[in-house]
Design a protein around this motif. Structure first.
Motif, PDB file in Angstrom:
ATOM      1  N   UNK A  46     118.117  60.601  -3.265  1.00  0.00           N
ATOM      2  CA  UNK A  46     118.429  59.244  -3.733  1.00  0.00           C
ATOM      3  C   UNK A  46     117.506  58.851  -4.882  1.00  0.00           C
ATOM      4  N   UNK A  50     118.042  58.258  -9.434  1.00  0.00           N
ATOM      5  CA  UNK A  50     117.654  57.133 -10.294  1.00  0.00           C
ATOM      6  C   UNK A  50     116.737  57.577 -11.431  1.00  0.00           C
ATOM      7  N   UNK A  55     121.353  58.410 -17.220  1.00  0.00           N
ATOM      8  CA  UNK A  55     121.934  57.429 -16.315  1.00  0.00           C
ATOM      9  C   UNK A  55     121.443  56.007 -16.594  1.00  0.00           C
ATOM     10  N   UNK A  59     122.996  50.709 -16.590  1.00  0.00           N
ATOM     11  CA  UNK A  59     122.628  49.285 -16.609  1.00  0.00           C
ATOM     12  C   UNK A  59     122.765  48.659 -17.989  1.00  0.00           C
ATOM     13  N   UNK A 274     124.212  42.594  -9.766  1.00  0.00           N
ATOM     14  CA  UNK A 274     125.078  42.929  -8.627  1.00  0.00           C
ATOM     15  C   UNK A 274     126.055  44.045  -8.985  1.00  0.00           C
ATOM     16  N   UNK A 275     126.579  44.026 -10.211  1.00  0.00           N
ATOM     17  CA  UNK A 275     127.440  45.144 -10.643  1.00  0.00           C
ATOM     18  C   UNK A 275     126.683  46.454 -10.505  1.00  0.00           C
ATOM     19  N   UNK A 276     125.428  46.413 -10.966  1.00  0.00           N
ATOM     20  CA  UNK A 276     124.592  47.604 -10.977  1.00  0.00           C
ATOM     21  C   UNK A 276     124.290  48.073  -9.558  1.00  0.00           C
ATOM     22  N   UNK A 277     124.005  47.123  -8.667  1.00  0.00           N
ATOM     23  CA  UNK A 277     123.698  47.463  -7.280  1.00  0.00           C
ATOM     24  C   UNK A 277     124.834  48.236  -6.651  1.00  0.00           C
ATOM     25  N   UNK A 278     126.062  47.784  -6.940  1.00  0.00           N
ATOM     26  CA  UNK A 278     127.236  48.440  -6.387  1.00  0.00           C
ATOM     27  C   UNK A 278     127.329  49.875  -6.915  1.00  0.00           C
ATOM     28  N   UNK A 280     125.021  51.755  -8.487  1.00  0.00           N
ATOM     29  CA  UNK A 280     123.879  52.636  -8.254  1.00  0.00           C
ATOM     30  C   UNK A 280     123.825  53.165  -6.828  1.00  0.00           C
ATOM     31  N   UNK A 281     124.152  52.299  -5.859  1.00  0.00           N
ATOM     32  CA  UNK A 281     124.130  52.789  -4.482  1.00  0.00           C
ATOM     33  C   UNK A 281     125.168  53.907  -4.319  1.00  0.00           C
ATOM     34  N   UNK A 282     126.305  53.686  -4.968  1.00  0.00           N
ATOM     35  CA  UNK A 282     127.350  54.700  -4.955  1.00  0.00           C
ATOM     36  C   UNK A 282     126.829  56.010  -5.557  1.00  0.00           C
ATOM     37  N   UNK A 284     123.688  57.015  -5.900  1.00  0.00           N
ATOM     38  CA  UNK A 284     122.632  57.629  -5.084  1.00  0.00           C
ATOM     39  C   UNK A 284     123.223  58.351  -3.880  1.00  0.00           C
TER      40      UNK A 284
ATOM     41  N   UNK B  14     115.151  44.264 -14.738  1.00  0.00           N
ATOM     42  CA  UNK B  14     116.168  44.702 -15.700  1.00  0.00           C
ATOM     43  C   UNK B  14     115.707  44.413 -17.125  1.00  0.00           C
ATOM     44  N   UNK B  45     113.362  51.412 -12.630  1.00  0.00           N
ATOM     45  CA  UNK B  45     114.797  51.504 -12.373  1.00  0.00           C
ATOM     46  C   UNK B  45     115.089  51.846 -10.918  1.00  0.00           C
ATOM     47  N   UNK B  49     117.367  49.477  -8.794  1.00  0.00           N
ATOM     48  CA  UNK B  49     118.600  49.961  -8.174  1.00  0.00           C
ATOM     49  C   UNK B  49     118.666  49.556  -6.706  1.00  0.00           C
ATOM     50  N   UNK B  52     118.972  45.711  -6.342  1.00  0.00           N
ATOM     51  CA  UNK B  52     120.329  45.345  -6.754  1.00  0.00           C
ATOM     52  C   UNK B  52     121.335  45.742  -5.674  1.00  0.00           C
ATOM     53  N   UNK B  53     121.101  46.912  -5.058  1.00  0.00           N
ATOM     54  CA  UNK B  53     122.010  47.351  -3.996  1.00  0.00           C
ATOM     55  C   UNK B  53     121.981  46.353  -2.843  1.00  0.00           C
ATOM     56  N   UNK B  56     123.870  43.240  -3.855  1.00  0.00           N
ATOM     57  CA  UNK B  56     125.309  43.504  -3.776  1.00  0.00           C
ATOM     58  C   UNK B  56     125.773  43.470  -2.324  1.00  0.00           C
ATOM     59  N   UNK B  61     129.628  42.967  -2.144  1.00  0.00           N
ATOM     60  CA  UNK B  61     130.262  43.533  -3.335  1.00  0.00           C
ATOM     61  C   UNK B  61     130.462  45.046  -3.235  1.00  0.00           C
ATOM     62  N   UNK B  62     129.922  45.675  -2.180  1.00  0.00           N
ATOM     63  CA  UNK B  62     130.123  47.118  -2.046  1.00  0.00           C
ATOM     64  C   UNK B  62     131.567  47.388  -1.648  1.00  0.00           C
ATOM     65  N   UNK B 125     112.632  53.193  -2.143  1.00  0.00           N
ATOM     66  CA  UNK B 125     113.693  53.411  -1.157  1.00  0.00           C
ATOM     67  C   UNK B 125     113.375  52.659   0.133  1.00  0.00           C
TER      68      UNK B 125
END
Lengths: 426, 149
Positions: A46, A50, A55, A59, A274-278, A280-282, A284, B14, B45, B49, B52-53, B56, B61-62, B125
């Protein structure tokens, strides 16, 4: 083990868990049951996902797009698209397609573009007498143009996971994007003639009007052009281009249009987070599962398996296209790119396909999957906003689906459509 | 309230990343490259990340498939959603344990030109998962308390 991963992933997806978590849950047995790999590797993978310079473009392009939207560029583009195409039969429909093409340089995501346009143009299209199904179909199909115009997030992800130059992918998407727009406009014109949809504007605009509106929206239209120039002369990498575009958007918003104030700026930042969180988790979690399936030698086994079926490149490509259309129906674009392309790319490159050519084709295919029932994400978004029944949408989308198939055939048959520009420029 | 602080934090991260990469690019073009700037940007970053996750996750939003959930009658749907949150809670808890172990494991390693402890990166993490754990507990708590909602 491979079958276990696949089943777990499918089950977790169907019961409604977010894709990112379903990916992680499917990967964990590889790390817990094998006994040779400690689960701490999951966390290390994970982190590694990042710590990747290309990558970092994600952002930046997300932020630049949101900032551009906050500057009031969208309404200028709508005006410009209206002047350019509003006078044709089915004017508003053409406006939506032209808008998708221009917005592609800003938003980079088909779903975002589709939901924006459905809110913005959908009601006026219905008022003009377009049926709900046709309105939804045009808006949904138009939005996939966004996927090929730089800076497309899908192309960045594809480049990242398959180690293909993002700059080349960006350049390769431009000509197909223009061609797809023209083909969809052709289909729209035929449909509009058939149903007798009127032009939106009653007259052809004067050259002066068009020019004034062009100048007004030129700042957004220059977005992809700046990218090309930057790559051509080696001013920047894709990641640096992203940063440049962020500053560019700030400049346009505060100095040129003067509509970007502190509040809007902060909102655009929050939206980007929030866009990024969605995403990035994907990314990772996909990196974790990607590592797991590599350990299990899935890509090699699939390549070997496909090669025993056929050695014919076109037959293999046809298989991949079918597979992607199916997975595209069930999985959202980013997840699909991260999950499926690392498995199919070795097979395709093994029989001599160009990775850049395939990148454009695959990113488009995955977005087309989002247009088709039963569970297309773009279809859901548009039909949700317009309150349109799936069957009405499905029936109305037939001509556009045929148009897109025609386009795909051209893209496969003539690799130069995508490859000529990057070869000439880089 | 907490959400607002978290947003401010993420927005600052950011912004810093944009500035760091921007400065590095400008310095490179000017012929005086800065080595540490990209490294620090990448370190930040990882933190961004994960935060931000979590944000979300708070805003739901996931993306996932809601086909089956939509087909369920509302009372059953509520229990199904709670069960799903329970699964996520177990996953995040499991990952958190190993994230902590991993952070300790990584601490002695020095990375990059700055020679910082790798634990600085890997701790992101653990922090992010901890935030998500809190978010999930809150969401489950709210889900149980509000009947029908």
């Amino acid at each position: 083990m491979v079958i276990l991963i696949a089943i777990l992933f499918a089950v977790f997806l169907i019961i409604g868990l977010p894709v990112a978590f379903a990916l992680a849950l499917a990967a964990i047995p590889v790390f817990t049951l094998s006994g040779t790999m400690p689960p701490t590797i999951v966390l290390q993978k994970m982190v590694t996902a990042t710590q990747n310079f290309p990558l970092l473009a994600v952002p930046f392009f997300i932020l630049a797009g949101n900032l551009m939207n906050a500057t009031g560029i969208t309404k200028r583009l709508v005006h410009f698209a209206g002047l350019l195409t509003g006078w044709m039969a089915g004017g508003l429909a053409h406006v939506s397609i032209a808008l998708s093409f221009m917005m592609g340089g800003i938003s980079g995501s088909a779903v975002a573009d589709a939901s924006m346009e459905a809110r913005l143009l959908g009601p006026s299209m219905l008022k003009e007498g377009y049926s709900k199904g046709t309105t939804a179909a045009i808006l949904a199909f138009g939005s996939i143009i966004t996927a090929t115009i730089p800076p497309s997030i899908g192309l960045i992800l594809f480049g990242f996971i398959n180690e293909v130059s993002i700059g080349r992918l960006f350049l390769a998407g431009i000509v197909p994007g223009i061609l797809l727009s023209l083909i969809l406009m052709g289909a729209t014109w035929l449909v509009a003639k058939h149903y007798g949809y009127a032009p939106e504007a009653r007259r052809i605009p004067s050259a002066r009007e068009v020019w004034a509106s062009f100048l007004d929206s030129a700042w957004a239209l220059a977005f992809p052009v700046i990218l090309i120039i930057g790559f051509r002369f080696g001013f920047f990498t894709a990641t640096e281009a992203g940063v440049f575009l962020v500053f560019y958007a700030l400049f346009v918003g505060t100095v040129v249009y003067r509509e970007l104030d502190a509040k809007r700026f902060y909102e655009a930042m929050c939206q980007s987070v929030t866009d990024l969180g969605m995403v990035m988790l994907l990314i990772m979690m996909a990196a974790v599962l990607g590592y797991a399936i590599t350990i299990e030698r899935v890509p090699q086994e699939i390549t070997a398996f496909v090669t025993t079926l056929t050695q014919e490149p076109m037959a293999i490509l046809a298989l991949v296209i079918l597979l992607l259309l199916v997975t595209g129906m069930f999985l959202e674009g980013a997840a699909n790119i991260l999950l499926v392309t690392p498995i199919v790319m070795p097979v395709l490159m093994n029989v001599g396909f160009d990775p850049v050519h395939m990148g454009i084709l695959i990113v488009l295919l995955i977005n087309i999957g989002g247009l088709t029932p039963p569970v297309g994400v773009i279809m859901f978004t548009v039909c949700g906003v317009l309150d349109c029944k799936t069957w009405a949408y499905s029936r109305a989308s037939v001509p556009f689906f045929l148009a897109v198939l025609f386009f795909l055939a051209l893209l496969v048959e003539f690799p130069a459509l995508s490859l000529a520009l990057p070869r000439a420029v880089m | 309230m907490y959400q607002r602080i978290e947003f401010v934090f993420a927005v600052v991260l950011l912004g810093l990343i944009v500035v760091l990469v921007g400065v590095a690019a400008a310095a490179r073009v000017a012929g005086a490259p800065i080595i540490w700037s990209i490294e620090v940007a990448q370190l930040l970053f990882a933190w961004l990340a994960m935060i931000a996750a979590d944000l979300a996750l708070q805003q739901e939003r996931h993306i996932g498939m809601s086909l089956l959930l939509d087909a369920l009658p509302p009372p059953i749907r509520r229990y199904a959603e709670l069960a799903n949150l329970g699964i996520l809670l177990a996953l995040v808890g499991f990952l958190l344990v190993y994230a902590l172990k991993n952070t300790v494991l990584m601490h002695p390693r020095l990375i990059g030109a700055t020679q910082m402890n790798a634990s600085l990166v890997h701790a992101s993490m653990a922090a992010g998962l901890l935030l998500m754990l809190r978010t999930l507990v809150l969401r489950i708590y709210r889900g149980i308390r509000t009947p029908g909602g």
